[in-house]
Design an enzyme around this catalytic site. Structure first.
Site, PDB file in Angstrom:
ATOM      1  CG  MET A 124      -1.986  -1.194   1.275  1.00  0.00           C
ATOM      2  SD  MET A 124      -2.817  -1.169   2.859  1.00  0.00           S
ATOM      3  CE  MET A 124      -1.634  -2.118   3.988  1.00  0.00           C
ATOM      4  CG  PHE A 153       1.509   7.512   6.500  1.00  0.00           C
ATOM      5  CD1 PHE A 153       1.258   8.471   5.830  1.00  0.00           C
ATOM      6  CD2 PHE A 153       1.827   7.689   8.246  1.00  0.00           C
ATOM      7  CE1 PHE A 153       0.781   9.789   6.416  1.00  0.00           C
ATOM      8  CE2 PHE A 153       1.100   9.070   8.461  1.00  0.00           C
ATOM      9  CZ  PHE A 153       0.512   9.941   7.720  1.00  0.00           C
ATOM     10  N   GLY A 154       2.485   4.232   4.095  1.00  0.00           N
ATOM     11  CA  GLY A 154       2.921   3.025   3.401  1.00  0.00           C
ATOM     12  C   GLY A 154       3.345   1.689   4.041  1.00  0.00           C
ATOM     13  CB  SER A 155       1.919  -0.444   5.745  1.00  0.00           C
ATOM     14  OG  SER A 155       0.532  -0.144   5.409  1.00  0.00           O
ATOM     15  NE  ARG A 156       4.815  -7.530   1.893  1.00  0.00           N
ATOM     16  CZ  ARG A 156       6.122  -8.289   1.519  1.00  0.00           C
ATOM     17  NH1 ARG A 156       7.339  -7.285   1.270  1.00  0.00           N
ATOM     18  NH2 ARG A 156       6.532  -9.433   1.495  1.00  0.00           N
TER      19      ARG A 156
END
Length: 182
Positions: free
Chosen positions: A59, A146-149
């Site tokens: 993401m 925020f940006g992650s997976r």
């Protein structure tokens, strides 16, 4: 400049209504918006501790970060694991980063696992799922800031219906059918 930041945060924390339409029995849907970065057999499987198929969805900061149940079923286990904050696109993020493990007994009788993984910028995983909770495919259970997976671990007899590089829509894109065998 303040308006730009306000619009960014408003866009980032959006939470659209989504629920899988139709019969979700046996289906695994994308638990997150983003891009598939990994599809591979693995021995890890977090809680499954057996050979399984890992599907990882990255993401970016431009994706919706609300996470949704990948299948209809009951949460068997949740486990928070402290860790580091490597870039979530890296393979080692699945093992080294801060993460929240969930395993689920699906309505089709198979067990799957899914893991929220904090990324380089993300420093906060929010998980509302508890052991014993029951979810419908596509139902909200948490988010990552925020940006992650998000990794999904499937039994080896299940054929993924997505490919690396494909864009996912949480609660809508079908990852696999647990009732169809290879």
């Amino acid at each position: 400049m303040r308006n730009v930041f306000f619009l960014f945060f408003l866009n980032f924390f959006r939470n659209p209504n989504r629920m899988f339409e139709g019969n979700s029995d046996g289906l695994v849907v994308a638990p997150a918006d983003g891009t598939v970065v990994v599809i591979e057999p693995t021995m890890e499987g977090e809680d499954l501790k057996e050979q399984c198929i890992q599907i990882s969805i990255f993401m970016s900061v431009f994706n919706v970060h609300v996470n949704r149940a990948p299948a209809t079923g009951k949460i068997l286990k949740t486990q928070y694991i402290k860790g580091k904050f490597f870039n979530a696109t890296l393979d080692k993020a699945s093992v080294d980063n801060e993460r929240q493990l969930l395993s689920m007994q699906t309505a089709s009788g198979k067990t799957i696992a899914f893991v929220q993984i904090a990324g380089l910028v993300a420093r906060r995983i929010v998980c509302q799922a508890k052991e014993g909770n029951e979810y419908q495919a596509g139902q909200r259970f948490g988010w990552i800031r925020f940006g992650s997976r998000l990794d999904v671990y499937l039994p080896t007899d299940v054929e993924p219906l997505v490919c690396v590089g494909q864009t996912m829509v949480a609660g809508e894109t079908i990852l696999a059918n647990l009732t169809a065998s290879k």
